[in-house]
Motif scaffolding. Sequence first.
Motif, PDB file in Angstrom:
ATOM      1  N   UNK A 296      18.116  22.277  50.730  1.00  0.00           N
ATOM      2  CA  UNK A 296      18.113  23.727  50.493  1.00  0.00           C
ATOM      3  C   UNK A 296      19.297  24.334  51.231  1.00  0.00           C
ATOM      4  N   UNK A 297      20.161  25.066  50.534  1.00  0.00           N
ATOM      5  CA  UNK A 297      21.335  25.670  51.184  1.00  0.00           C
ATOM      6  C   UNK A 297      20.929  26.608  52.320  1.00  0.00           C
ATOM      7  N   UNK A 298      21.768  26.683  53.338  1.00  0.00           N
ATOM      8  CA  UNK A 298      21.505  27.563  54.477  1.00  0.00           C
ATOM      9  C   UNK A 298      21.345  29.011  54.019  1.00  0.00           C
ATOM     10  N   UNK A 299      22.054  29.368  52.977  1.00  0.00           N
ATOM     11  CA  UNK A 299      21.974  30.729  52.445  1.00  0.00           C
ATOM     12  C   UNK A 299      20.541  31.087  52.019  1.00  0.00           C
ATOM     13  N   UNK A 300      19.852  30.118  51.391  1.00  0.00           N
ATOM     14  CA  UNK A 300      18.471  30.340  50.964  1.00  0.00           C
ATOM     15  C   UNK A 300      17.555  30.422  52.185  1.00  0.00           C
TER      16      UNK A 300
END
Length: 317
Positions: A296-300
């Motif tokens: 899961x991307x850090x942005x999410x």
Amino acid sequence: MKISDIISLGLWPESKKTTSQKGITQLEELGYNLFYIGKNADLYTCPGNDPKVLLVRSDRCSVFDIPLNLEIEGKGISQTAISNSGALFANKAGIKTAILNEKVDQSLEIAPRCQIMELCKPLEAEIEGDIVQFEFIFRNYLTGSLFEACQNGRDPYGLELSSDLPQWHKFENPIFTPTTKGVKDIPLNSLTVREKFPEIINSLENLFKEFSKFALDNGIIVVDTKFEVFVNSNDEWLLGDEVLTPESSRFISKSDFDVANYISMDKQILRDFGKADNWKEKAKTLKAGEKLDVVVPQEIKDKILNGYTTIQNNLGK
């Protein structure tokens, strides 16, 4: 109290798997003993003979009932604070929750993740010949699966809603859409459940209305919420630990909602990402006890944690 004592009181299902693993050393040394590892939290028996347990929230995540190898640092602490605030709001409205005022030693590093809970069992009743447990759901807006059902001419809750209602229609009064609680939530007739539990449903409906107004006054739209009702050893009904939290409710910031930007502030963000990444299909290969390996991307992650933090700051008053 030992887990065997809890089972003998009928407050823990004998079929539910427990663990023999050791828990956090500081807690074990104080007489709290780990007996259950959940998807997002762990349960410990407490010293003494009172029917209560210690819940310790982790940063672990799950969606669609799928355990994930994902952790979001700080989520457990934020969740605990929101849970305490939700319970306090319910208490002020005259509704008891399983969360007790008793605290663990607040000097412990783990303390902000801890809640001491009264042991209780799910509310059960016979509906159409079956003994079922319940999820009591109230909705302010027409969206999601209920909107799809209306569009397709289905009436899963016996509410007789018009198929002409647009998505995000605001109900003048919240609607009640109960389901069974289980692997698959099955819709129940709203009137039938109301007649079964008139006092409980009226109390929860009033709580939902009051909280929706409070949240709106503090910049957050409550789309819907789910209440899980339990019964304690004195045969009193009460709510669990997830009361008016992002784990039981859908929240959208008013500023986003007003411009029809329906961005969820709760774990729906992770559900949406998981749906796009086909997690349900991938999870079919999991063996018992395994977690789904996800990236899961850090942005999410930041978006989810920021949502929890905003809810905590705005509604934890």
